[in-house]
Scaffold this motif. Sequence first.
Motif, PDB file in Angstrom:
ATOM      1  N   UNK A  45       0.832  -1.208   0.000  1.00 29.69           N
ATOM      2  CA  UNK A  45       0.000   0.000   0.000  1.00 29.69           C
ATOM      3  C   UNK A  45       0.868   1.261   0.000  1.00 29.69           C
ATOM      4  N   UNK A  46       1.989   1.226   0.734  1.00 30.93           N
ATOM      5  CA  UNK A  46       2.907   2.373   0.721  1.00 30.93           C
ATOM      6  C   UNK A  46       3.398   2.626  -0.704  1.00 30.93           C
ATOM      7  N   UNK A  47       3.846   1.574  -1.367  1.00 33.28           N
ATOM      8  CA  UNK A  47       4.361   1.732  -2.735  1.00 33.28           C
ATOM      9  C   UNK A  47       3.268   2.228  -3.668  1.00 33.28           C
ATOM     10  N   UNK A  48       2.083   1.629  -3.591  1.00 35.78           N
ATOM     11  CA  UNK A  48       1.007   2.048  -4.481  1.00 35.78           C
ATOM     12  C   UNK A  48       0.554   3.479  -4.199  1.00 35.78           C
ATOM     13  N   UNK A  49       0.590   3.894  -2.952  1.00 31.41           N
ATOM     14  CA  UNK A  49       0.213   5.277  -2.633  1.00 31.41           C
ATOM     15  C   UNK A  49       1.259   6.256  -3.175  1.00 31.41           C
ATOM     16  N   UNK A  50       2.535   5.903  -3.044  1.00 27.07           N
ATOM     17  CA  UNK A  50       3.580   6.778  -3.598  1.00 27.07           C
ATOM     18  C   UNK A  50       3.431   6.915  -5.112  1.00 27.07           C
ATOM     19  N   UNK A  55       4.708   9.771  -7.525  1.00 20.97           N
ATOM     20  CA  UNK A  55       6.109   9.480  -7.249  1.00 20.97           C
ATOM     21  C   UNK A  55       6.534   8.115  -7.760  1.00 20.97           C
ATOM     22  N   UNK A  56       7.725   7.714  -7.307  1.00 22.19           N
ATOM     23  CA  UNK A  56       8.279   6.412  -7.656  1.00 22.19           C
ATOM     24  C   UNK A  56       8.615   5.701  -6.344  1.00 22.19           C
TER      25      UNK A  56
ATOM     26  N   UNK B  40       8.760  -8.865  -0.792  1.00 22.08           N
ATOM     27  CA  UNK B  40       7.658  -8.620   0.138  1.00 22.08           C
ATOM     28  C   UNK B  40       6.679  -7.562  -0.353  1.00 22.08           C
ATOM     29  N   UNK B  41       7.103  -6.721  -1.265  1.00 21.51           N
ATOM     30  CA  UNK B  41       6.250  -5.620  -1.721  1.00 21.51           C
ATOM     31  C   UNK B  41       5.041  -6.149  -2.479  1.00 21.51           C
ATOM     32  N   UNK B  42       5.321  -7.092  -3.391  1.00 24.66           N
ATOM     33  CA  UNK B  42       4.300  -7.486  -4.356  1.00 24.66           C
ATOM     34  C   UNK B  42       3.961  -8.967  -4.258  1.00 24.66           C
ATOM     35  N   UNK B  43       4.346  -9.593  -3.167  1.00 27.17           N
ATOM     36  CA  UNK B  43       4.161 -11.051  -3.043  1.00 27.17           C
ATOM     37  C   UNK B  43       2.689 -11.429  -3.121  1.00 27.17           C
ATOM     38  N   UNK B  44       1.830 -10.587  -2.563  1.00 28.41           N
ATOM     39  CA  UNK B  44       0.392 -10.863  -2.620  1.00 28.41           C
ATOM     40  C   UNK B  44      -0.123 -10.772  -4.048  1.00 28.41           C
ATOM     41  N   UNK B  45       0.349  -9.762  -4.766  1.00 18.55           N
ATOM     42  CA  UNK B  45      -0.096  -9.561  -6.149  1.00 18.55           C
ATOM     43  C   UNK B  45       0.417 -10.690  -7.044  1.00 18.55           C
ATOM     44  N   UNK B  46       1.633 -11.157  -6.818  1.00 19.39           N
ATOM     45  CA  UNK B  46       2.165 -12.286  -7.585  1.00 19.39           C
ATOM     46  C   UNK B  46       1.263 -13.506  -7.392  1.00 19.39           C
ATOM     47  N   UNK B 206       0.954  -2.950 -27.205  1.00 19.58           N
ATOM     48  CA  UNK B 206      -0.267  -2.944 -26.398  1.00 19.58           C
ATOM     49  C   UNK B 206       0.048  -2.918 -24.920  1.00 19.58           C
ATOM     50  N   UNK B 207      -0.970  -3.187 -24.138  1.00 18.84           N
ATOM     51  CA  UNK B 207      -0.826  -3.023 -22.683  1.00 18.84           C
ATOM     52  C   UNK B 207      -1.267  -1.627 -22.298  1.00 18.84           C
ATOM     53  N   UNK B 208      -0.943  -1.220 -21.083  1.00 14.87           N
ATOM     54  CA  UNK B 208      -1.482   0.030 -20.556  1.00 14.87           C
ATOM     55  C   UNK B 208      -0.430   0.776 -19.763  1.00 14.87           C
ATOM     56  N   UNK B 209      -0.433   2.109 -19.878  1.00 13.29           N
ATOM     57  CA  UNK B 209       0.498   2.890 -19.047  1.00 13.29           C
ATOM     58  C   UNK B 209       0.157   2.754 -17.568  1.00 13.29           C
ATOM     59  N   UNK B 210      -1.079   2.373 -17.242  1.00 15.22           N
ATOM     60  CA  UNK B 210      -1.408   2.141 -15.839  1.00 15.22           C
ATOM     61  C   UNK B 210      -0.493   1.089 -15.212  1.00 15.22           C
ATOM     62  N   UNK B 211       0.011   0.180 -16.019  1.00 15.31           N
ATOM     63  CA  UNK B 211       0.896  -0.869 -15.487  1.00 15.31           C
ATOM     64  C   UNK B 211       2.128  -0.273 -14.814  1.00 15.31           C
ATOM     65  N   UNK B 212       2.513   0.951 -15.188  1.00 13.16           N
ATOM     66  CA  UNK B 212       3.666   1.591 -14.544  1.00 13.16           C
ATOM     67  C   UNK B 212       3.234   2.412 -13.339  1.00 13.16           C
ATOM     68  N   UNK B 213       1.954   2.501 -13.086  1.00  8.14           N
ATOM     69  CA  UNK B 213       1.439   3.303 -11.969  1.00  8.14           C
ATOM     70  C   UNK B 213       0.913   2.441 -10.833  1.00  8.14           C
ATOM     71  N   UNK B 214       1.090   1.127 -10.944  1.00  4.09           N
ATOM     72  CA  UNK B 214       0.828   0.224  -9.823  1.00  4.09           C
ATOM     73  C   UNK B 214       2.121  -0.537  -9.567  1.00  4.09           C
ATOM     74  N   UNK B 215       2.319  -0.962  -8.345  1.00  4.61           N
ATOM     75  CA  UNK B 215       3.518  -1.740  -8.054  1.00  4.61           C
ATOM     76  C   UNK B 215       3.246  -3.214  -8.324  1.00  4.61           C
ATOM     77  N   UNK B 216       4.214  -3.887  -8.930  1.00  4.35           N
ATOM     78  CA  UNK B 216       4.106  -5.330  -9.085  1.00  4.35           C
ATOM     79  C   UNK B 216       3.695  -5.824 -10.447  1.00  4.35           C
TER      80      UNK B 216
END
Lengths: 285, 285, 285
Positions: A45-50, A55-56, B40-46, B206-216
């Motif tokens: 959530x910290x990363x996604x909020x940044x 931000x990055x 640990x950041x994106x383990x849930x999303x994986x 293709x794909x989406x620029x949103x992919x760079x705005x979420x972590x993981x």
Amino acid sequence: MSFDPGSGNIAVNDPLRDEIAAAVDAVRDTTPLAQSLTNFVTINFVANAQLAVGGTAAMHYSGEEAGALDSAGASKATYINMGTLLAEFRDEYPAAARDAVERRLPWVLDPVGAGAGKLRGDILRAFRETPPTIIRCNASEAIALAGIWGLDGADSKSRAGVEAHDEIEAAIPAAHALARFIGGVVSVSGAVDLVTDGERDFRLPGGSVWMTKITGAGCSLGGVTATYACVARPLVAALAAALHYNRAADAAERVAEGPGSFQTAFLDALWNTTADEIAQSPIYA
Amino acid sequence: MSFDPGSGNIAVNDPLRDEIAAAVDAVRDTTPLAQSLTNFVTINFVANAQLAVGGTAAMHYSGEEAGALDSAGASKATYINMGTLLAEFRDEYPAAARDAVERRLPWVLDPVGAGAGKLRGDILRAFRETPPTIIRCNASEAIALAGIWGLDGADSKSRAGVEAHDEIEAAIPAAHALARFIGGVVSVSGAVDLVTDGERDFRLPGGSVWMTKITGAGCSLGGVTATYACVARPLVAALAAALHYNRAADAAERVAEGPGSFQTAFLDALWNTTADEIAQSPIYA
Amino acid sequence: MSFDPGSGNIAVNDPLRDEIAAAVDAVRDTTPLAQSLTNFVTINFVANAQLAVGGTAAMHYSGEEAGALDSAGASKATYINMGTLLAEFRDEYPAAARDAVERRLPWVLDPVGAGAGKLRGDILRAFRETPPTIIRCNASEAIALAGIWGLDGADSKSRAGVEAHDEIEAAIPAAHALARFIGGVVSVSGAVDLVTDGERDFRLPGGSVWMTKITGAGCSLGGVTATYACVARPLVAALAAALHYNRAADAAERVAEGPGSFQTAFLDALWNTTADEIAQSPIYA
């Protein structure tokens, strides 16, 4: 509201509002990286909020990596959050803080659970030598941290703080003492947020009770405060982050049907809230 | 788009498309387990992404557990992602890779942050002895990893990579060198993805620029690539995973109102996108 | 459904239903804290689920912190989940369990992956000396744990369990043996959940297949069971948690378009489901 009714909203054309709006735009324009050493519960959530504020994000648990990102100029600020500590963090967290201070980069501390546990106490004590630029906490954590550092304000009734039980007002002496000691800014989250540099107090009403029904609202505000510290002085960074959060929470509350949809809507709203909406928030001083 | 306009979309009846469609169906029919050692950041999303494409997920940080799952036939592929390293991963990650190679099971490497930090460098260097079947990375990480392994292509301008800053085209020599060295496939994510076995290059728009705005997004693509590697040869696995991601991202972008709703819609779309939509994607070769 | 058709739904006015409704209300009224030592994959979901049913969450990996929260009266129950183990958990997890038992506080065990790995086996064996109040698991984990503790029921066909492969019915001897050994309650999740105190079996139909397509349904049910154990006796806590989950899953399934929207709707539904809806669920005994 619990703050002095004699205080008033600062003027619409107060220069502080321009600085806040400029910080919001600067983050969105320059996508700055604030690196984080943060707990496992809310790290996503910290990363996604940044990212959602523009931000990055880069997360790790290594003093050496902190130094590498600092020295390369990649990271402009560091965020350290004291949740879910492992034994190896005893050396790594102080090393990351030391690196930031030596390079004169801002760093933001979230003293989650201050007062609970020996390892946490040891690390927080170590931070006294390389103090943060901004402390983002709740009221009980401010009081506990003032006690750990031997400052005034610690004699308020304190308790190991994982939730915002104590009233903000009871934490004001501690917040003032902390702000003066670090020569920076303390941001205390509550029903009405308090941001202080030890001289002037700013009170920020609004936000949503849903923020207390999801995990990570405070942790991610700490991370976003570090993002803003990449582009603005500490007082402006703390204000911009807290106001951005309050306005996004207001917007999310209007559409939420529960804590799940609130969290989704909140991340959307961090992205969509305008610099003007943030900068023109009520700011009592 | 940055790829050679002389290259063309492969034929609608190219056998590769049949293999991709068959892989999508096989994952959904057999729910294969690809085990993961991931950050640990994106383990849930994986894990959720692996489930959303139809696979099964099991996460841990133990070479011994990797061997147990491999030897029991429970796990058909291994995913190792280099984010948020702890000291004990120094031995555990190479042990998991070694076990996969010894049992001739595919393993997928995501060299997150290659080039940053001694511990990461040590582990990545160790992987040179038991190379992965597929590398999923961004452009700067491909260049950095080629350098760590002493391969060609490392002289491109490199930087510690947590984001896809470098252009894909600049990473092509490194991607080719890596693919030839591992005798497998390299999947480089960007505005136009590149998948190469060192001989033939496939570009996936293709794909989406949103992919760079979420972590993981990248981390979970690595995990899903491992899921596909349970049922298909490396080239088909890398293509199926990247195309599945691009089509799901397209669908999610159509309904997203911000990064929160994009992530929710993306997981839904991973589940709902058909094998035919994936296999009939544009594939330039 | 796989349970004996001769068993019947307990009466609408069975006192057990009153106890369940009272537990739901008590959590919402008193926001009790159950502390958790839980895996990195689903730690965020565990915390958010505990908050969504009305409780409070605090996560850590320290026996000493467990003792601090217990002795301060802050935490009323402990949840220990065996996923993603690190080396230091070998001592910390048993210490947290020991502290709970010494203070006569309830603790809930989720033996994720029981049967896989030496470290996991060592920790689970240690728990035999300070047994949990409630075990929340799937069928294969119940069988594996009975084996590790040398109890009856372990001779059923067992396998390292990360998914609910085995039928609930095959696990009944193991569940009975475990419940009698701990003098508490075993809650086995499946298409029809089984809750038993070793004397009486309760079968809870309903819920959603989507629960198997997101990660953390079982882990977070364990955490919520600990939340309920703060305010109710073990049998009522296990029933209230499982029924709360089944009714929320039913509601979420009605609006879900995939695993992403299911998870969002599920958290909303945990918040919105009424005590009466939960307590008047079908309960076959």
